[in-house]
Scaffold this motif. Structure first.
Motif, short mmCIF file in Angstrom:
data_model
loop_
_atom_site.label_atom_id
_atom_site.label_comp_id
_atom_site.label_asym_id
_atom_site.label_seq_id
_atom_site.Cartn_x
_atom_site.Cartn_y
_atom_site.Cartn_z
N ALA A 37 28.00 43.76 39.95
CA ALA A 37 28.64 44.61 39.06
C ALA A 37 29.07 43.97 37.67
N PRO A 38 29.32 44.65 36.70
CA PRO A 38 29.47 44.17 35.31
C PRO A 38 30.70 43.09 35.52
N ALA A 39 30.55 42.06 34.80
CA ALA A 39 31.36 40.80 34.94
C ALA A 39 32.87 41.32 34.43
N ALA A 40 33.73 41.00 35.23
CA ALA A 40 35.16 41.79 35.27
C ALA A 40 36.06 40.69 34.21
N THR A 41 36.88 41.47 33.37
CA THR A 41 37.52 40.54 32.61
C THR A 41 38.74 39.81 33.39
N GLN A 42 39.18 38.76 33.39
CA GLN A 42 40.06 38.01 34.22
C GLN A 42 41.51 38.74 33.96
N ALA A 43 41.95 39.16 35.17
CA ALA A 43 43.29 39.72 35.22
C ALA A 43 44.36 39.00 35.69
N PHE A 74 35.33 43.89 41.67
CA PHE A 74 36.43 42.53 41.63
C PHE A 74 36.88 42.72 40.25
N ASN A 75 38.29 42.63 40.05
CA ASN A 75 39.17 42.91 39.30
C ASN A 75 40.08 41.85 38.90
N GLY A 76 39.72 40.81 39.41
CA GLY A 76 40.49 39.64 38.99
C GLY A 76 41.00 39.09 40.48
N LEU A 77 41.55 37.87 40.39
CA LEU A 77 42.41 37.28 41.28
C LEU A 77 43.12 38.04 42.06
N GLN A 78 43.17 38.40 43.44
CA GLN A 78 44.29 39.20 44.24
C GLN A 78 44.60 38.34 45.48
N LEU A 79 45.93 38.21 45.56
CA LEU A 79 46.57 37.75 46.85
C LEU A 79 47.10 38.79 47.63
N GLN A 80 46.59 38.77 48.97
CA GLN A 80 47.04 39.83 49.97
C GLN A 80 47.83 39.13 51.27
N ILE A 81 48.87 39.84 51.56
CA ILE A 81 49.68 39.22 52.76
C ILE A 81 49.80 40.34 53.78
N ALA A 124 43.17 35.75 49.86
CA ALA A 124 42.97 35.60 48.54
C ALA A 124 41.42 36.21 48.26
N GLN A 125 41.26 37.24 47.32
CA GLN A 125 39.78 37.62 46.76
C GLN A 125 39.55 36.72 45.65
N LEU A 126 38.71 35.95 45.79
CA LEU A 126 38.57 34.81 44.69
C LEU A 126 37.40 34.98 43.61
N ALA A 127 36.43 35.94 44.09
CA ALA A 127 35.17 36.51 43.25
C ALA A 127 34.73 37.81 44.04
N ARG A 128 33.69 38.30 43.51
CA ARG A 128 32.98 39.32 43.86
C ARG A 128 32.52 39.01 45.34
N GLY A 129 32.99 39.68 46.31
CA GLY A 129 32.40 39.49 47.80
C GLY A 129 32.82 37.97 48.30
N ILE A 130 33.63 37.46 47.66
CA ILE A 130 34.19 35.98 48.21
C ILE A 130 35.48 36.04 48.37
N ARG A 131 36.16 35.71 49.66
CA ARG A 131 37.51 35.68 49.77
C ARG A 131 37.71 34.36 50.92
N VAL A 132 38.99 34.09 50.79
CA VAL A 132 39.62 33.01 51.62
C VAL A 132 40.88 33.63 52.43
N ASP A 133 41.05 33.03 53.79
CA ASP A 133 42.19 33.72 54.55
C ASP A 133 42.78 32.45 55.29
#
Length: 448
Positions: A37-43, A74-81, A124-133
């Motif tokens: 995807a086009p590079a997302a502006t850091q949100a 991917f629209n910037g770092l997201q924290l998910q709970i 946490a969604q860290l980047a396109r297609g990359i997350r950590v749990d």
């Protein structure tokens, strides 16, 4: 049974509580679009509650096994709970035919509420297609303090924008870290401490294949719902660098199968899994659940019940502490509102001091029928384990359970289960000689 009448009042209390409607998830192994995807502006970092924490076994939908591949956005770092909470009431009776001997006098148990259990998951969604749990137990039967279950990364897209890597990652998922290993399909349907919303019953299988280990798994999804997975782990459920008398060799696991929605009425899934460790200081495939079973106090002698040291009541651990080879075959069918799931599981292994390997075999079958757009269900389970363990041979444990559940919302569930479990072949001086327990359990579950 004398305890059933005393169980009716707590049932009414729990049934009146606003407790989970699930929706069926279609076969989830098809490749996803991972075109760059086009590079997302850091949100700015955002926080959002998720009904399903993708990539982690938290509150999932009916029929979910391996999570589907993530999309390309991917629209910037997201924290998910995400979190889960379960409260159980049990009214169980137990009996034994063991002769009078030390540790064969059954402790007296009564109807009552068990200690509540709770989970907390942070992703946490860290980047396109990359997350950590990060998965944690806030309270459990065996560890009532807050403690970490595991943490791992899931990679569904190439971090390097190279065409050949992007193409490979369209079909590939990598998981690495300290995580619940993907051996068999039964672990997707089990109660995991406070997270019991995927389990149509109260307790897990008698031979409970579940552990967390440090390692990595690679899954490749193919056409027509096919997939193959291979992995390597430390063979232990915690990190350790001490030299021991038993060599520390890696454990290997694999899985192959297909999961396909043939029509709106028919979904078929069939998988085969393998776990093998030739030498490990502490194999825990059948003893890795440190949160405890849902059946408290059954078949405990008086001293053990008073001390509160037992936490795996009703389960079998064959004691394959240092060598193990285990296989699990799982058929799964959704035919309209009818759901069928099976477990065929032969395993062999031994402890380091044992001269010969021993064998156990598990068979299980679940039948679940869902009503009113999955808001209600009724189910039955038959589960038998045979083999050699506890320094005895030709042993048999058989469990039959009947259950019903009501999902008031997608995240709130009340379920009730009647269970009976019998023991055969145990020595006369073993508390499990001719033993049996049976009765009613009721559970309220919240998961998000």
């Amino acid at each position: 049974m004398k305890t059933l009448n005393r169980a009716l009042l707590p049932f009414a209390v729990l049934a009146a509580a606003p407790l989970g409607a699930q929706t069926h998830l279609a076969a989830n192994t098809a490749p996803a679009d991972t075109t760059p995807a086009p590079a997302a502006t850091q949100a700015p970092v955002t926080v959002s509650a998720l009904p399903v924490v993708v990539g982690s076994p938290s509150a999932g939908g009916v029929g979910q096994f391996e999570p589907a591949k993530q999309g390309r956005d991917f629209n910037g770092l997201q924290l998910q709970i995400g979190g889960a909470f379960a409260q159980t009431f049990q009214a169980l009776d137990h009996e034994t035919s063991a002769t009078a001997a030390p540790n064969t006098t059954l402790g007296q148990i009564r109807p009552g509420f068990n200690l509540a259990s709770a989970n907390l998951n942070i992703g946490a969604q860290l980047a396109r297609g990359i997350r950590v749990d990060l998965e944690s137990y806030m309270a459990s039967r065996h560890h009532n303090e807050f403690w970490v279950k595991g943490g791992y990364a899931t990679i569904d897209a190439s971090p390097i924008d190279v065409p050949v890597l992007n193409r490979i990652m369209e079909y590939t998922t990598i998981r690495a870290g300290h995580m619940e290993i993907n051996y068999g399909d039964a672990h997707f349907r089990r109660s995991d401490n406070g997270n019991t919303i995927r389990n149509p019953f109260i307790e897990n299988y008698v031979l409970d294949a579940f552990t967390t280990e440090i390692g990595a798994e690679v899954m490749v999804r193919g056409p027509y719902g096919t997939f193959v997975m291979g992995g390597v782990t430390s063979g232990e459920n915690k990190g350790d660098i001490k030299e021991t008398a038993v060599d520390a060799s890696p454990a290997y696991l694999g899985k192959v199968g297909f999961d396909r929605q043939f029509s709106p009425m028919l979904r078929l899934r069939l998988t085969g899994s393998l776990y093998s460790a030739s030498s490990s200081p502490a194999v825990t495939l059948y003893g890795g659940d440190r949160t405890g079973s849902r059946y408290w106090g059954v078949l405990e002698d008086t001293a053990t019940l008073k001390a509160g040291t037992s936490f795996t009541n009703g389960r079998v651990n064959p004691g394959f502490a240092n060598e193990i080879s285990a296989w699990q075959i799982n058929p799964y069918v959704e035919l309209g509102n009818l759901e069928l799931f099976g477990v065929i599981e032969p395993a062999s292994g031994k402890a380091a001091a044992a001269a010969d390997r021993r064998e156990v075999n598990q068979l299980a079958g679940d039948v679940v029928y869902r009503l009113l757009n999955d808001q209600l269900y009724v189910g039955g389970r038959w589960n038998r384990v045979t083999g050699d363990w506890s320094n005895q041979t030709n042993l048999t444990v058989t469990r039959t359970a009947f259950s019903g559940g009501w999902f008031v919302t997608k995240n709130l569930l009340t379920k009730v289960e009647y269970v009976t479990q019998d023991y055969e072949g145990f020595a006369a001086t073993d508390i499990r000689n001719g033993a049996k327990f049976n009765g009613l359990s009721i559970e309220g579950v919240i998961a998000f």
